[in-house]
Design a protein around this motif. Sequence first.
Motif, PDB file in Angstrom:
ATOM      1  N   PRO B 128       0.850  -1.279  -0.251  1.00 23.90           N
ATOM      2  CA  PRO B 128       0.106  -0.116   0.108  1.00 23.90           C
ATOM      3  C   PRO B 128       0.856   1.303  -0.115  1.00 23.90           C
ATOM      4  N   LEU B 129       2.028   1.054   0.510  1.00 22.88           N
ATOM      5  CA  LEU B 129       3.019   2.343   0.651  1.00 22.88           C
ATOM      6  C   LEU B 129       3.445   2.737  -0.695  1.00 22.88           C
ATOM      7  N   ILE B 130       3.494   1.631  -1.614  1.00 25.68           N
ATOM      8  CA  ILE B 130       4.142   1.984  -2.986  1.00 25.68           C
ATOM      9  C   ILE B 130       3.217   2.728  -3.712  1.00 25.68           C
ATOM     10  N   ALA B 131       1.958   2.734  -3.615  1.00 28.42           N
ATOM     11  CA  ALA B 131       0.994   3.484  -4.625  1.00 28.42           C
ATOM     12  C   ALA B 131       1.448   4.925  -4.357  1.00 28.42           C
ATOM     13  N   VAL B 132       1.711   5.367  -3.070  1.00 27.24           N
ATOM     14  CA  VAL B 132       2.142   6.856  -3.149  1.00 27.24           C
ATOM     15  C   VAL B 132       3.796   7.082  -2.942  1.00 27.24           C
ATOM     16  N   ASN B 133       4.287   6.093  -3.685  1.00 28.25           N
ATOM     17  CA  ASN B 133       6.019   6.240  -3.871  1.00 28.25           C
ATOM     18  C   ASN B 133       6.192   7.140  -5.221  1.00 28.25           C
ATOM     19  N   CYS B 134       6.938   8.338  -5.011  1.00 28.29           N
ATOM     20  CA  CYS B 134       7.209   8.972  -5.892  1.00 28.29           C
ATOM     21  C   CYS B 134       7.776   8.349  -7.100  1.00 28.29           C
ATOM     22  N   SER B 135       8.821   7.551  -6.848  1.00 29.04           N
ATOM     23  CA  SER B 135       9.260   6.801  -7.839  1.00 29.04           C
ATOM     24  C   SER B 135       8.399   6.111  -8.875  1.00 29.04           C
ATOM     25  N   ILE B 136       7.422   5.493  -8.449  1.00 24.02           N
ATOM     26  CA  ILE B 136       6.623   4.772  -9.467  1.00 24.02           C
ATOM     27  C   ILE B 136       5.917   5.837 -10.458  1.00 24.02           C
ATOM     28  N   LEU B 137       5.294   6.869  -9.926  1.00 25.29           N
ATOM     29  CA  LEU B 137       4.696   7.945 -10.846  1.00 25.29           C
ATOM     30  C   LEU B 137       5.961   8.609 -11.593  1.00 25.29           C
ATOM     31  N   GLY B 138       6.606   8.738 -10.748  1.00 24.83           N
ATOM     32  CA  GLY B 138       7.752   9.629 -11.452  1.00 24.83           C
ATOM     33  C   GLY B 138       8.260   8.982 -12.873  1.00 24.83           C
ATOM     34  N   ALA B 139       8.872   7.744 -12.802  1.00 26.97           N
ATOM     35  CA  ALA B 139       9.076   6.799 -13.949  1.00 26.97           C
ATOM     36  C   ALA B 139       8.051   6.880 -14.885  1.00 26.97           C
ATOM     37  N   ALA B 140       6.640   6.864 -14.532  1.00 29.79           N
ATOM     38  CA  ALA B 140       5.849   7.020 -15.500  1.00 29.79           C
ATOM     39  C   ALA B 140       5.723   8.260 -16.411  1.00 29.79           C
ATOM     40  N   LEU B 141       5.961   9.471 -15.499  1.00 27.15           N
ATOM     41  CA  LEU B 141       6.161  10.914 -15.858  1.00 27.15           C
ATOM     42  C   LEU B 141       7.160  11.195 -16.830  1.00 27.15           C
ATOM     43  N   PHE B 142       8.327  10.562 -16.766  1.00 25.33           N
ATOM     44  CA  PHE B 142       9.450  10.426 -17.610  1.00 25.33           C
ATOM     45  C   PHE B 142       9.232  10.003 -18.903  1.00 25.33           C
ATOM     46  N   LEU B 143       8.366   8.897 -19.210  1.00 23.15           N
ATOM     47  CA  LEU B 143       8.068   8.315 -20.337  1.00 23.15           C
ATOM     48  C   LEU B 143       7.708   9.310 -21.659  1.00 23.15           C
ATOM     49  N   PRO B 144       6.920  10.390 -21.429  1.00 24.24           N
ATOM     50  CA  PRO B 144       6.594  11.259 -22.521  1.00 24.24           C
ATOM     51  C   PRO B 144       7.761  12.092 -23.141  1.00 24.24           C
ATOM     52  N   GLY B 145       8.806  12.110 -22.157  1.00 30.96           N
ATOM     53  CA  GLY B 145      10.165  12.766 -22.590  1.00 30.96           C
ATOM     54  C   GLY B 145      11.247  12.131 -23.280  1.00 30.96           C
ATOM     55  N   LYS B 146      10.930  10.560 -23.009  1.00 29.94           N
ATOM     56  CA  LYS B 146      11.903   9.555 -23.509  1.00 29.94           C
ATOM     57  C   LYS B 146      11.041   8.795 -24.672  1.00 29.94           C
ATOM     58  N   GLU B 147      11.543   8.586 -25.822  1.00 27.71           N
ATOM     59  CA  GLU B 147      10.945   8.000 -26.814  1.00 27.71           C
ATOM     60  C   GLU B 147      11.143   6.471 -26.939  1.00 27.71           C
ATOM     61  N   PHE B 148      10.736   5.743 -25.963  1.00 26.79           N
ATOM     62  CA  PHE B 148      10.998   4.243 -25.774  1.00 26.79           C
ATOM     63  C   PHE B 148      10.007   3.599 -26.619  1.00 26.79           C
ATOM     64  N   THR B 149      10.689   2.484 -27.118  1.00 28.22           N
ATOM     65  CA  THR B 149       9.700   1.221 -27.567  1.00 28.22           C
ATOM     66  C   THR B 149       9.104   0.595 -26.448  1.00 28.22           C
ATOM     67  N   PHE B 150       8.183  -0.298 -26.481  1.00 30.75           N
ATOM     68  CA  PHE B 150       7.376  -0.905 -25.489  1.00 30.75           C
ATOM     69  C   PHE B 150       8.561  -1.908 -24.460  1.00 30.75           C
ATOM     70  N   GLY B 151       9.522  -2.512 -25.348  1.00 31.49           N
ATOM     71  CA  GLY B 151      10.503  -3.448 -24.717  1.00 31.49           C
ATOM     72  C   GLY B 151      11.285  -2.565 -23.814  1.00 31.49           C
ATOM     73  N   GLU B 152      11.735  -1.264 -24.394  1.00 33.69           N
ATOM     74  CA  GLU B 152      12.825  -0.551 -23.701  1.00 33.69           C
ATOM     75  C   GLU B 152      12.065   0.307 -22.501  1.00 33.69           C
ATOM     76  N   SER B 153      10.962   0.455 -22.350  1.00 31.14           N
ATOM     77  CA  SER B 153      10.270   0.796 -21.374  1.00 31.14           C
ATOM     78  C   SER B 153      10.190  -0.221 -20.058  1.00 31.14           C
ATOM     79  N   ALA B 154       9.900  -1.543 -20.456  1.00 26.36           N
ATOM     80  CA  ALA B 154      10.211  -2.377 -19.680  1.00 26.36           C
ATOM     81  C   ALA B 154      11.423  -2.550 -18.830  1.00 26.36           C
ATOM     82  N   VAL B 155      12.497  -2.601 -19.817  1.00 25.60           N
ATOM     83  CA  VAL B 155      14.032  -2.363 -19.508  1.00 25.60           C
ATOM     84  C   VAL B 155      14.165  -1.282 -18.357  1.00 25.60           C
ATOM     85  N   TYR B 156      13.572  -0.318 -18.774  1.00 26.73           N
ATOM     86  CA  TYR B 156      13.880   1.185 -18.019  1.00 26.73           C
ATOM     87  C   TYR B 156      13.296   0.967 -16.585  1.00 26.73           C
TER      88      TYR B 156
END
Lengths: 220, 216
Positions: B128-156
């Motif tokens: 339950p703590l993790i839902a509000v862990n900034c790193s999870i949402l942060g990683a998602a918010l970095f996605l628009p700036g990085k032009e990853f493919t699906f596989g690259e996003s999993a590795v990231y």
Amino acid sequence: MSAEAISTVEKAKPASEPLFSKKNRKLINNPLDADNPITVQVLGVCSALAVTVKLIPTLYMCISVTLVVALSNLLISLMRKVIPSRIRIIVQLLVVASLVAVVDQMLQAYAYDVSKQLSVFVGLIITNCIVMGRLEAFALANKPWPSVLDGIGNGLGYSMILIIVAFFRELLGSGSLFGYKVLGENYLGNGVLMSPVGACIALGLLIWAQRARNGYTEEA
Amino acid sequence: MENLLNIFVRSIFIDNMIFAYFLGMCSYLAVSKKITTAIGLGMAVTFVLLMTVPLNWLAYNYIVKEGALTWLNNLGVSKEFADFSKVDLEVLKFIIFIAVVAAFVQLTEMAVEKLSPALYTALGIFLPLIAVNCSILGAALFLPGKEFTFGESAVYGLGSGLGWFLAVVALAAVREKLSYSDVPKPLRGLGITFITVGLMAFAFLSFSGFKLPFGN
């Protein structure tokens, strides 16, 4: 408004509890020092470290966080009796996320450069522990007006620490304040303070100073 | 392949969630008192990042991004009815990302509780703590700036999670030793921890000049 009208308004208030009673004033004063969200409750640290390189983005961040905490406290407090406790985290997250989306759009519209500098950290207000912490600890159990005050108080406590950290980081890191050179053209700047390292150490020293003053100690 | 390895190494060491972006600091500071709890939370964060970053990649590329909904037209919704190639839902990205994360965390918690009680006692309390862990949402918010493919996003996602894991276990190890030292009273606890994190970030700064060894 005439002076007479003001005095009648002031008289009308004490019928119930005055809006700024001693108890309510405490809600604002406590988070500034003895119960500070960053240095005592250890909440909302991510952005305190990340956005404090320069004063101007820091000020925008402080205003945004204070607004979001106060408004989300208000909304959740209004809804506190109808939220089922099992799914309350999701409800809270959605309320906060909507407010943050509004703040982000406003920043993009009126302060585009700052919004670019803050980058993901505006979005990360959603998971800023201060917001969730105050919702869980205060808004779910209190009436709307005290909740708003609690939100403003915690927002200001957060802002105070951020502004102090940003002041020293900008002054010593790049020799300027609000973008104006104040230490002369020859000041070379200190790269360490501009980097993440400086943020951690500056905040650590600030906590040391504050605790040495108010006598708070931690069992460790 | 070289690209995936580069993203992996970069997300662990150079763009470390803690030492470069300070994401997930609250739980980082709260659980780093003992190595065992640090390992538990570190594993939970790694798992959630590995799963939610690709999920959010799908959400971003097929729902949120400008023109991402074009597939609705291809499926047979007529262009006269609604031209989805012009729809831009960027405004909603915060709400969608956090909904994906919160729903995933809730589902995982329920699944783990049912399927593996042993794992639940090890990881469950942290979920339950993790839902509000900034790193999870942060990683998602970095996605628009990085032009990853699906596989690259999993590795990231995996790399960011391992970077977080590394940072939290390292700090817990230092703090366990630190509890035997004579630290000035007002500096105890949070103060000295911040200074320790600062010095560790200093060490990680050296990776920023690191030339990635794979491919170019």
